[in-house]
Write a protein that holds these residues in place. Structure first.
Motif, PDB file in Angstrom:
ATOM      1  N   GLU A 289      30.826 -54.141  20.271  1.00 37.51           N
ATOM      2  CA  GLU A 289      31.857 -54.104  19.224  1.00 37.51           C
ATOM      3  C   GLU A 289      32.513 -55.475  19.045  1.00 37.51           C
ATOM      4  O   GLU A 289      32.646 -55.980  17.927  1.00 37.51           O
ATOM      5  CB  GLU A 289      32.912 -53.056  19.586  1.00 37.51           C
ATOM      6  CG  GLU A 289      34.085 -53.001  18.641  1.00 37.51           C
ATOM      7  CD  GLU A 289      35.191 -52.084  19.144  1.00 37.51           C
ATOM      8  OE1 GLU A 289      36.216 -52.022  18.448  1.00 37.51           O
ATOM      9  OE2 GLU A 289      35.052 -51.458  20.221  1.00 37.51           O
ATOM     10  N   TYR A 290      32.928 -56.089  20.148  1.00 32.71           N
ATOM     11  CA  TYR A 290      33.597 -57.385  20.085  1.00 32.71           C
ATOM     12  C   TYR A 290      32.626 -58.478  19.635  1.00 32.71           C
ATOM     13  O   TYR A 290      32.985 -59.352  18.843  1.00 32.71           O
ATOM     14  CB  TYR A 290      34.181 -57.763  21.436  1.00 32.71           C
ATOM     15  CG  TYR A 290      35.293 -56.885  21.936  1.00 32.71           C
ATOM     16  CD1 TYR A 290      35.839 -55.860  21.164  1.00 32.71           C
ATOM     17  CD2 TYR A 290      35.805 -57.073  23.201  1.00 32.71           C
ATOM     18  CE1 TYR A 290      36.865 -55.062  21.651  1.00 32.71           C
ATOM     19  CE2 TYR A 290      36.837 -56.277  23.694  1.00 32.71           C
ATOM     20  CZ  TYR A 290      37.357 -55.272  22.913  1.00 32.71           C
ATOM     21  OH  TYR A 290      38.369 -54.491  23.403  1.00 32.71           O
TER      22      TYR A 290
ATOM     23  N   ARG B 269      40.186 -59.183  26.178  1.00 34.63           N
ATOM     24  CA  ARG B 269      41.442 -58.915  25.452  1.00 34.63           C
ATOM     25  C   ARG B 269      42.216 -60.195  25.211  1.00 34.63           C
ATOM     26  O   ARG B 269      42.861 -60.359  24.164  1.00 34.63           O
ATOM     27  CB  ARG B 269      42.280 -57.893  26.208  1.00 34.63           C
ATOM     28  CG  ARG B 269      41.615 -56.502  26.173  1.00 34.63           C
ATOM     29  CD  ARG B 269      42.425 -55.480  26.868  1.00 34.63           C
ATOM     30  NE  ARG B 269      43.578 -55.126  26.012  1.00 34.63           N
ATOM     31  CZ  ARG B 269      44.491 -54.262  26.360  1.00 34.63           C
ATOM     32  NH1 ARG B 269      44.434 -53.657  27.521  1.00 34.63           N
ATOM     33  NH2 ARG B 269      45.487 -53.984  25.546  1.00 34.63           N
TER      34      ARG B 269
ATOM     35  N   ARG C  71      43.693 -64.156  17.547  1.00 36.37           N
ATOM     36  CA  ARG C  71      44.728 -63.619  16.643  1.00 36.37           C
ATOM     37  C   ARG C  71      45.827 -64.666  16.453  1.00 36.37           C
ATOM     38  O   ARG C  71      46.218 -64.972  15.324  1.00 36.37           O
ATOM     39  CB  ARG C  71      45.311 -62.334  17.218  1.00 36.37           C
ATOM     40  CG  ARG C  71      46.365 -61.680  16.322  1.00 36.37           C
ATOM     41  CD  ARG C  71      47.211 -60.676  17.069  1.00 36.37           C
ATOM     42  NE  ARG C  71      47.972 -61.360  18.109  1.00 36.37           N
ATOM     43  CZ  ARG C  71      48.068 -60.960  19.371  1.00 36.37           C
ATOM     44  NH1 ARG C  71      47.502 -59.851  19.787  1.00 36.37           N
ATOM     45  NH2 ARG C  71      48.775 -61.646  20.247  1.00 36.37           N
TER      46      ARG C  71
ATOM     47  N   ARG D  43      43.544 -60.557   7.294  1.00 32.88           N
ATOM     48  CA  ARG D  43      42.626 -59.459   7.638  1.00 32.88           C
ATOM     49  C   ARG D  43      42.053 -59.661   9.034  1.00 32.88           C
ATOM     50  O   ARG D  43      41.953 -58.728   9.824  1.00 32.88           O
ATOM     51  CB  ARG D  43      41.509 -59.369   6.598  1.00 32.88           C
ATOM     52  CG  ARG D  43      40.560 -58.199   6.831  1.00 32.88           C
ATOM     53  CD  ARG D  43      39.545 -58.111   5.673  1.00 32.88           C
ATOM     54  NE  ARG D  43      38.759 -56.912   5.757  1.00 32.88           N
ATOM     55  CZ  ARG D  43      37.593 -56.814   6.404  1.00 32.88           C
ATOM     56  NH1 ARG D  43      37.108 -57.867   7.044  1.00 32.88           N
ATOM     57  NH2 ARG D  43      36.940 -55.687   6.428  1.00 32.88           N
TER      58      ARG D  43
ATOM     59  N   TRP E 169      44.678 -58.754  11.555  1.00 32.68           N
ATOM     60  CA  TRP E 169      44.803 -57.297  11.618  1.00 32.68           C
ATOM     61  C   TRP E 169      43.699 -56.703  12.485  1.00 32.68           C
ATOM     62  O   TRP E 169      43.955 -55.897  13.380  1.00 32.68           O
ATOM     63  CB  TRP E 169      44.775 -56.742  10.201  1.00 32.68           C
ATOM     64  CG  TRP E 169      44.712 -55.255  10.062  1.00 32.68           C
ATOM     65  CD1 TRP E 169      45.354 -54.314  10.822  1.00 32.68           C
ATOM     66  CD2 TRP E 169      43.960 -54.533   9.091  1.00 32.68           C
ATOM     67  NE1 TRP E 169      45.043 -53.044  10.370  1.00 32.68           N
ATOM     68  CE2 TRP E 169      44.190 -53.157   9.298  1.00 32.68           C
ATOM     69  CE3 TRP E 169      43.124 -54.919   8.048  1.00 32.68           C
ATOM     70  CZ2 TRP E 169      43.594 -52.173   8.523  1.00 32.68           C
ATOM     71  CZ3 TRP E 169      42.550 -53.934   7.267  1.00 32.68           C
ATOM     72  CH2 TRP E 169      42.783 -52.581   7.512  1.00 32.68           C
ATOM     73  N   PHE E 170      42.442 -57.107  12.219  1.00 31.71           N
ATOM     74  CA  PHE E 170      41.313 -56.579  12.989  1.00 31.71           C
ATOM     75  C   PHE E 170      41.421 -56.962  14.465  1.00 31.71           C
ATOM     76  O   PHE E 170      41.158 -56.144  15.343  1.00 31.71           O
ATOM     77  CB  PHE E 170      39.985 -57.063  12.405  1.00 31.71           C
ATOM     78  CG  PHE E 170      39.468 -56.212  11.288  1.00 31.71           C
ATOM     79  CD1 PHE E 170      40.226 -55.950  10.155  1.00 31.71           C
ATOM     80  CD2 PHE E 170      38.217 -55.644  11.360  1.00 31.71           C
ATOM     81  CE1 PHE E 170      39.744 -55.157   9.125  1.00 31.71           C
ATOM     82  CE2 PHE E 170      37.721 -54.847  10.337  1.00 31.71           C
ATOM     83  CZ  PHE E 170      38.488 -54.610   9.213  1.00 31.71           C
TER      84      PHE E 170
ATOM     85  N   PHE F 165      44.148 -57.690  16.152  1.00 30.92           N
ATOM     86  CA  PHE F 165      45.265 -56.952  16.732  1.00 30.92           C
ATOM     87  C   PHE F 165      44.882 -55.520  17.041  1.00 30.92           C
ATOM     88  O   PHE F 165      45.080 -55.025  18.148  1.00 30.92           O
ATOM     89  CB  PHE F 165      46.483 -57.004  15.794  1.00 30.92           C
ATOM     90  CG  PHE F 165      47.614 -56.127  16.259  1.00 30.92           C
ATOM     91  CD1 PHE F 165      48.424 -56.536  17.320  1.00 30.92           C
ATOM     92  CD2 PHE F 165      47.867 -54.902  15.668  1.00 30.92           C
ATOM     93  CE1 PHE F 165      49.460 -55.729  17.762  1.00 30.92           C
ATOM     94  CE2 PHE F 165      48.906 -54.096  16.101  1.00 30.92           C
ATOM     95  CZ  PHE F 165      49.702 -54.499  17.151  1.00 30.92           C
ATOM     96  N   GLU F 166      44.314 -54.837  16.053  1.00 25.05           N
ATOM     97  CA  GLU F 166      43.960 -53.424  16.234  1.00 25.05           C
ATOM     98  C   GLU F 166      42.845 -53.247  17.262  1.00 25.05           C
ATOM     99  O   GLU F 166      42.871 -52.315  18.060  1.00 25.05           O
ATOM    100  CB  GLU F 166      43.580 -52.781  14.900  1.00 25.05           C
ATOM    101  CG  GLU F 166      44.743 -52.632  13.935  1.00 25.05           C
ATOM    102  CD  GLU F 166      45.860 -51.745  14.453  1.00 25.05           C
ATOM    103  OE1 GLU F 166      45.626 -50.878  15.328  1.00 25.05           O
ATOM    104  OE2 GLU F 166      47.002 -51.895  13.980  1.00 25.05           O
ATOM    105  N   THR F 167      41.889 -54.134  17.261  1.00 27.02           N
ATOM    106  CA  THR F 167      40.798 -54.049  18.234  1.00 27.02           C
ATOM    107  C   THR F 167      41.333 -54.301  19.644  1.00 27.02           C
ATOM    108  O   THR F 167      40.962 -53.604  20.582  1.00 27.02           O
ATOM    109  CB  THR F 167      39.689 -55.063  17.886  1.00 27.02           C
ATOM    110  OG1 THR F 167      39.204 -54.784  16.571  1.00 27.02           O
ATOM    111  CG2 THR F 167      38.537 -54.977  18.874  1.00 27.02           C
TER     112      THR F 167
ATOM    113  N   ARG G  10      44.349 -53.726  20.691  1.00 23.11           N
ATOM    114  CA  ARG G  10      45.177 -52.588  21.086  1.00 23.11           C
ATOM    115  C   ARG G  10      44.341 -51.423  21.582  1.00 23.11           C
ATOM    116  O   ARG G  10      44.756 -50.693  22.465  1.00 23.11           O
ATOM    117  CB  ARG G  10      45.986 -52.080  19.874  1.00 23.11           C
ATOM    118  CG  ARG G  10      47.355 -52.572  19.816  1.00 23.11           C
ATOM    119  CD  ARG G  10      48.145 -52.092  18.656  1.00 23.11           C
ATOM    120  NE  ARG G  10      47.622 -50.966  17.915  1.00 23.11           N
ATOM    121  CZ  ARG G  10      48.372 -49.999  17.432  1.00 23.11           C
ATOM    122  NH1 ARG G  10      49.656 -50.000  17.610  1.00 23.11           N
ATOM    123  NH2 ARG G  10      47.842 -49.014  16.720  1.00 23.11           N
ATOM    124  N   ALA G  11      43.165 -51.268  20.998  1.00 25.26           N
ATOM    125  CA  ALA G  11      42.307 -50.130  21.324  1.00 25.26           C
ATOM    126  C   ALA G  11      41.587 -50.311  22.663  1.00 25.26           C
ATOM    127  O   ALA G  11      41.042 -49.358  23.186  1.00 25.26           O
ATOM    128  CB  ALA G  11      41.286 -49.909  20.200  1.00 25.26           C
TER     129      ALA G  11
END
Length: 140
Positions: free
Chosen positions: A29-30, A83, A90, A128, A131-132, A134-136, A138-139
């Protein structure tokens, strides 16, 4: 605009560096996220450089000039936690956004509407990416 170009190249290479060295349970994913973001960032470079030439100035000609003008920091650590990679990218994108906002004010003052329009698109793209990232992060 050349300082922006230096920062964009720095962010591109840093994003690719992290793409190459990402590890852990979210590797795929990363890895794919960073590859997509690196491609988007690289696409900016030609447009920035051509804008510099269109307004009659010279652009960067060497890696040395990139290093002299870059404002973003590189990361040469042997290991960076995934992370932390996402958080660092970010933050770099947030720094780039602020630089682009400042540049937007300057080109608007000079009535360079084409550069202002391009910068607005690049800000949106960077927001964008933030955002991606940050959200990634966090998950994870």
């Amino acid at each position: 605009m050349n300082a922006l170009l230096a920062d964009v190249y720095t962010l591109y290479f840093k994003t690719k560096n992290f793409h190459w060295h990402i590890s852990g349970p979210h590797f795929r994913e990363y890895h794919l996220l960073l590859d997509d973001q690196a491609a988007e960032i690289l696409n900016m470079t030609d447009i920035v450089a051509e804008r510099v030439r269109k307004i009659g100035a010279g652009t960067l000609k060497s890696l040395n000039q990139i290093v002299q003008q870059q404002r973003l920091l590189e990361n040469e650590a042997d290991f960076v936690d995934p992370r932390d990679m996402l958080a660092e990218l970010r933050d770099d994108n947030l720094t780039l956004i602020q630089s682009m906002r400042n540049l937007h004010d300057l080109v608007a003052e000079k009535e360079d509407v084409a550069a202002a329009s391009l910068i607005e698109v690049w800000i949106d793209e960077a927001e964008r990416r933030v955002w991606f990232l940050f959200e990634t992060g966090r998950a994870a």
